[in-house]
Write an enzyme that holds these catalytic residues in place. Structure first.
Site, PDB file in Angstrom:
ATOM      1  N   ILE A 169     -14.638  14.030   3.291  1.00 50.27           N
ATOM      2  CA  ILE A 169     -14.922  12.864   2.459  1.00 50.27           C
ATOM      3  C   ILE A 169     -13.971  11.739   2.856  1.00 50.27           C
ATOM      4  O   ILE A 169     -12.761  11.960   2.968  1.00 50.27           O
ATOM      5  CB  ILE A 169     -14.757  13.206   0.966  1.00 50.27           C
ATOM      6  CG1 ILE A 169     -15.700  14.346   0.569  1.00 50.27           C
ATOM      7  CG2 ILE A 169     -15.028  11.981   0.091  1.00 50.27           C
ATOM      8  CD1 ILE A 169     -15.515  14.855  -0.837  1.00 50.27           C
ATOM      9  N   GLU A 290      -6.945   4.116  -5.529  1.00 50.90           N
ATOM     10  CA  GLU A 290      -6.720   5.405  -4.877  1.00 50.90           C
ATOM     11  C   GLU A 290      -6.128   6.407  -5.862  1.00 50.90           C
ATOM     12  O   GLU A 290      -5.677   6.049  -6.950  1.00 50.90           O
ATOM     13  CB  GLU A 290      -5.793   5.223  -3.665  1.00 50.90           C
ATOM     14  CG  GLU A 290      -6.396   4.381  -2.543  1.00 50.90           C
ATOM     15  CD  GLU A 290      -7.477   5.121  -1.758  1.00 50.90           C
ATOM     16  OE1 GLU A 290      -7.840   6.255  -2.136  1.00 50.90           O
ATOM     17  OE2 GLU A 290      -7.969   4.571  -0.765  1.00 50.90           O
TER      18      GLU A 290
END
Length: 495
Positions: A169, A290
């Site tokens: 990913i 993030e």
């Protein structure tokens, strides 16, 4: 655990519909630009997301502005209980399930195109009006993001020399009607090796991006070396979890395969020698939120995927997540737990009882190890287990060691051990100058002048275990063992 079989995203959703409190839907119109994440932050994001947030149900948005017929689901994996439900095991046993799956892999198989639901609808890039931004309802997490991001894309590619394949990913930003930027964490992914080999040969690397798949695939895709070395296809872990091979299908425009029952598949090529600035369309200097809880900086140069086609199911469902959410904790953390369990068990069988990759570390930075000392010679081995944990997962920064009577999944219990079984001057072990993870903003010379390069950290062990010869003095208060279900059945009927 439910006996309902999960084979793709839709069957996972159907299972959750049968369990109260695990899924909600809304027909309220929602803008994919910042609104989806803005809503879900309050509903169930959790993780390192700015407070207030909480652990809550997954959420389906049925009316996404600009994308008639498409839906978006967020938070599918944002609860450890929900992940356990979908993988068929208790939440505290997920690491053990994945550890067993790694050791008993079932390789993926290829099916014919007539069986591939992901190719029910096809859009070719050379058709008039083709635009990935209109075809894929990829959300923009915040108003500062570099653009719409695909956060749950299973990127599948093969080594141009050996032909071995792998799935990972990556951070994928939609840059134009047929271009996607792709972020590679330095040295951390097998696809990095594949891309570099192709680029050094001056050739494009075919790559497929499958979105909206069986949750077992999404968890399995997050394993890293040394548990899954180069040449290990993580789709085989998902096959082991389901005891049935993951089905792939040949792509229509590139020499690569994709996950056959995905909701969306993007077919494309990583172009050699081409780079783009991640925020070229917004100039914000920001990328996207993030997992550490901060918005990442836009990268000045990222490789580019040239899109050849998009295929999808009828009325497709795009799956997405918020970068700092509990969803990342589970995707990154549960494979980390399995990796640590595997390495420590090989070195000292029977002593490590469980591992929790803590939510506050995004599933990567912190692990709580539950360790049992059964004899005098076990003293000190708990710290050896911590060192092995750092070896099992290089991005780990902090390890907290607790005894067998402390629940590693209960932060209050772990903090209790820190407060009553730990002395900072003798129970803290520092390991400075070790490479960790570049997204930790404290790992920089501006924060600590002794750090030689961005991404280097001081790894730390917090030993909150009782010395073996003092165990009798640290016994917890023992209460009478009663079945509470007789007195409060509404609270314990599902336990």
């Amino acid at each position: 655990m439910s006996e309902q079989k999960i084979k793709d995203l839709r069957s996972a959703i159907e299972l959750l519909k049968t369990v109260p409190g695990q899924l909600i839907e809304t027909n309220e119109p929602v803008d994919p630009h910042a609104e989806i994440s803005g809503v879900y932050r309050h509903v169930g994001a959790g993780g390192t997301v700015m407070r207030p947030t909480q652990t809550g149900p997954a959420m389906v948005f049925n009316n996404v502005k600009g994308h008639e017929g498409a839906r978006v689901i967020i938070g599918l994996l944002a609860s450890r209980k929900r992940v356990g439900l979908m993988l068929g095991t208790k939440p505290e046993r997920l690491g053990f399930l994945l550890n067993d799956a790694v050791q008993n892999p079932i390789q993926p198989i290829t099916v014919s195109k007539d069986k591939a639901k992901c190719q029910e609808v096809v859009h070719y890039a050379d058709e008039p009006g083709f635009d990935i931004r209109k075809l894929v309802p990829a959300p923009t997490n915040t108003e500062e993001d570099a653009g719409p991001y695909i956060t749950m894309g299973m990127c599948y590619a093969s080594d141009p020399e050996t032909g071995i394949s792998d799935v990972t990913i990556h951070r994928l930003c939609l840059q134009s009607k047929d271009e996607i930027s792709m972020y590679f964490v330095p040295g951390a992914r097998h696809l990095t090796v594949f891309r570099e080999k192709a680029e050094n040969a001056g050739k494009p690397l075919p790559i497929s991006i499958s979105i909206g798949v069986d949750p077992a695939i999404e968890i399995a895709a997050c394993f890293e070396p040394p548990t899954t070395p180069l040449g290990f296809n993580e789709l085989s872990i998902a096959g082991a979890i389901r005891k049935e091979a993951v089905e792939l299908v040949q792509c229509l425009t590139i020499n690569e395969k994709a996950i056959a029952n995905a909701e969306y598949v993007i077919e494309g090529e990583l172009i050699p020698g081409v780079r783009v600035r991640e925020d070229q369309n917004t100039n914000t200097g920001k990328a996207m939120p993030e997992f550490p809880g901060y918005t990442g900086r836009a990268n000045p140069e990222l490789p580019v995927i040239k899109v050849k086609a998009i295929t999808h199911r009828v009325n497709p469902i795009l799956q997405t997540c918020i970068g700092p959410s509990e969803e990342h904790v589970n995707m990154a953390g549960i494979p980390t737990e399995a990796s640590i369990l595997q390495m420590v068990e090989k070195a000292m069988p029977g002593r490590l009882l469980n591992v929790y990759s803590h939510s506050s570390g995004g599933g990567k930075y912190m692990a709580v190890l539950q360790f049992k000392k059964s004899q005098p010679s076990d003293e000190g081995r708990q710290r050896q287990a911590a060192l092995l944990a750092f070896s099992a997962f290089s991005e780990l920064k902090h390890v907290i060691l607790v005894d067998e009577d402390v629940d590693p999944f209960d932060s209050n219990d772990v903090m209790w051990a820190l407060n009553t079984r730990y002395q900072g001057d003798i129970d803290t072990i520092f390991i400075p100058g070790v490479r960790c993870h570049p997204l930790d903003p404290s790992q920089d010379a501006d924060f600590n002048p002794l750090i030689r390069d961005h991404g280097i950290s001081c790894k730390t062990i917090f030993d909150c275990t009782v010395p073996y010869n003092l165990k009798d003095r640290f016994k917890r208060t023992k209460f009478k063992d009663i079945d509470p279900g007789k007195f409060a059945p509404e609270l314990f009927e599902n336990q």
